[in-house]
Design a protein around this motif. Structure first.
Motif, PDB file in Angstrom:
ATOM      1  N   GLU A   7       0.754  -1.234  -0.001  1.00  0.00           N
ATOM      2  CA  GLU A   7       0.013   0.066   0.072  1.00  0.00           C
ATOM      3  C   GLU A   7       0.887   1.266  -0.004  1.00  0.00           C
ATOM      4  O   GLU A   7       0.316   2.331  -0.194  1.00  0.00           O
ATOM      5  CB  GLU A   7      -1.165  -0.052   1.126  1.00  0.00           C
ATOM      6  CG  GLU A   7      -0.395   0.221   2.282  1.00  0.00           C
ATOM      7  CD  GLU A   7       0.144  -1.317   3.192  1.00  0.00           C
ATOM      8  OE1 GLU A   7       0.306  -1.127   4.454  1.00  0.00           O
ATOM      9  OE2 GLU A   7      -0.147  -2.466   2.553  1.00  0.00           O
ATOM     10  N   MET A   8       2.116   1.025  -0.015  1.00  0.00           N
ATOM     11  CA  MET A   8       3.150   2.337   0.311  1.00  0.00           C
ATOM     12  C   MET A   8       3.670   2.371  -1.074  1.00  0.00           C
ATOM     13  O   MET A   8       4.559   3.639  -1.344  1.00  0.00           O
ATOM     14  CB  MET A   8       3.750   2.194   1.375  1.00  0.00           C
ATOM     15  CG  MET A   8       3.747   2.406   2.513  1.00  0.00           C
ATOM     16  SD  MET A   8       4.653   2.518   3.864  1.00  0.00           S
ATOM     17  CE  MET A   8       4.040   3.165   5.275  1.00  0.00           C
ATOM     18  N   ILE A   9       3.643   1.718  -2.138  1.00  0.00           N
ATOM     19  CA  ILE A   9       4.214   1.797  -3.410  1.00  0.00           C
ATOM     20  C   ILE A   9       3.581   1.537  -4.518  1.00  0.00           C
ATOM     21  O   ILE A   9       2.438   0.962  -4.436  1.00  0.00           O
ATOM     22  CB  ILE A   9       5.438   0.573  -3.403  1.00  0.00           C
ATOM     23  CG1 ILE A   9       4.924  -0.766  -3.147  1.00  0.00           C
ATOM     24  CG2 ILE A   9       6.579   0.958  -2.416  1.00  0.00           C
ATOM     25  CD1 ILE A   9       6.261  -1.539  -3.368  1.00  0.00           C
ATOM     26  N   TYR A  10       3.948   1.742  -5.474  1.00  0.00           N
ATOM     27  CA  TYR A  10       3.411   1.735  -6.901  1.00  0.00           C
ATOM     28  C   TYR A  10       4.186   1.367  -7.759  1.00  0.00           C
ATOM     29  O   TYR A  10       5.229   2.065  -8.094  1.00  0.00           O
ATOM     30  CB  TYR A  10       2.753   2.996  -7.512  1.00  0.00           C
ATOM     31  CG  TYR A  10       1.393   3.644  -6.596  1.00  0.00           C
ATOM     32  CD1 TYR A  10       0.240   3.401  -6.808  1.00  0.00           C
ATOM     33  CD2 TYR A  10       1.716   4.196  -5.286  1.00  0.00           C
ATOM     34  CE1 TYR A  10      -0.843   3.699  -6.334  1.00  0.00           C
ATOM     35  CE2 TYR A  10       0.655   4.784  -4.745  1.00  0.00           C
ATOM     36  CZ  TYR A  10      -0.742   4.580  -5.018  1.00  0.00           C
ATOM     37  OH  TYR A  10      -1.506   4.862  -4.175  1.00  0.00           O
ATOM     38  N   LEU A  11       4.023  -0.103  -8.331  1.00  0.00           N
ATOM     39  CA  LEU A  11       4.886  -0.574  -9.349  1.00  0.00           C
ATOM     40  C   LEU A  11       4.353  -0.233 -10.817  1.00  0.00           C
ATOM     41  O   LEU A  11       3.016  -0.422 -10.961  1.00  0.00           O
ATOM     42  CB  LEU A  11       5.102  -1.858  -9.069  1.00  0.00           C
ATOM     43  CG  LEU A  11       5.757  -2.439  -7.688  1.00  0.00           C
ATOM     44  CD1 LEU A  11       5.840  -3.840  -7.582  1.00  0.00           C
ATOM     45  CD2 LEU A  11       7.040  -1.774  -7.589  1.00  0.00           C
ATOM     46  N   ALA A  12       5.290  -0.227 -11.637  1.00  0.00           N
ATOM     47  CA  ALA A  12       4.692  -0.060 -13.209  1.00  0.00           C
ATOM     48  C   ALA A  12       5.787  -0.576 -14.104  1.00  0.00           C
ATOM     49  O   ALA A  12       6.938  -1.040 -13.726  1.00  0.00           O
ATOM     50  CB  ALA A  12       4.464   1.358 -13.390  1.00  0.00           C
TER      51      ALA A  12
END
Length: 135
Positions: A7-12
């Protein structure tokens, strides 16, 4: 991913469209449409400080270094093949740079042979030092 919870990161994916989309999602979720913060930055910081450990990071880094050292070294031709796979244009540029640097190294080694350079001996740590570091 191994340091922060999902919930603290956004992967792409590593392309402009996906990274822009992930950044847009992060801004909308964390800042909100009205420009106000949708989360408490102090609480966020406290959570990170509770879960982040330099000792753990050092141990993981040491494990990665050991794995890299155990891998077989690639030959010059194998490295060129990997550089070429970077892309139709960039791969050939990388190969050209690699070959150029290879010849520069050959010229420097002819001018200043390795045998004439003093080598600093490896520092050998005792088991006590390693155990103290590893905890």
């Amino acid at each position: 991913p191994e340091v922060l919870p999902p919930e603290m990161i956004y992967l792409a994916e590593p392309n402009v469209k996906e990274m822009t989309s992930a950044l847009d999602s992060a801004i909308l979720e964390k800042v909100g449409c009205d420009g106000g913060l949708a989360f408490d930055p102090i609480e966020f910081h406290e959570r990170i400080s509770d879960m982040y450990s330099w000792d753990r990071v050092a141990c993981k880094t040491l494990m990665v270094y050991k794995q890299v050292l155990q891998k077989e070294r690639l030959t010059f031709l194998q490295r060129l093949a990997r550089y070429k796979s970077v892309g139709p244009f960039a791969g050939y540029v990388a190969c050209l740079l690699s070959v150029t640097l290879h010849f520069i190294v050959i010229i420097i080694e002819w001018w200043q042979p390795r045998e004439l350079i003093e080598v600093v001996p490896d520092l050998v740590a005792s088991n006590d030092d390693v155990n103290k570091f590893m905890g």
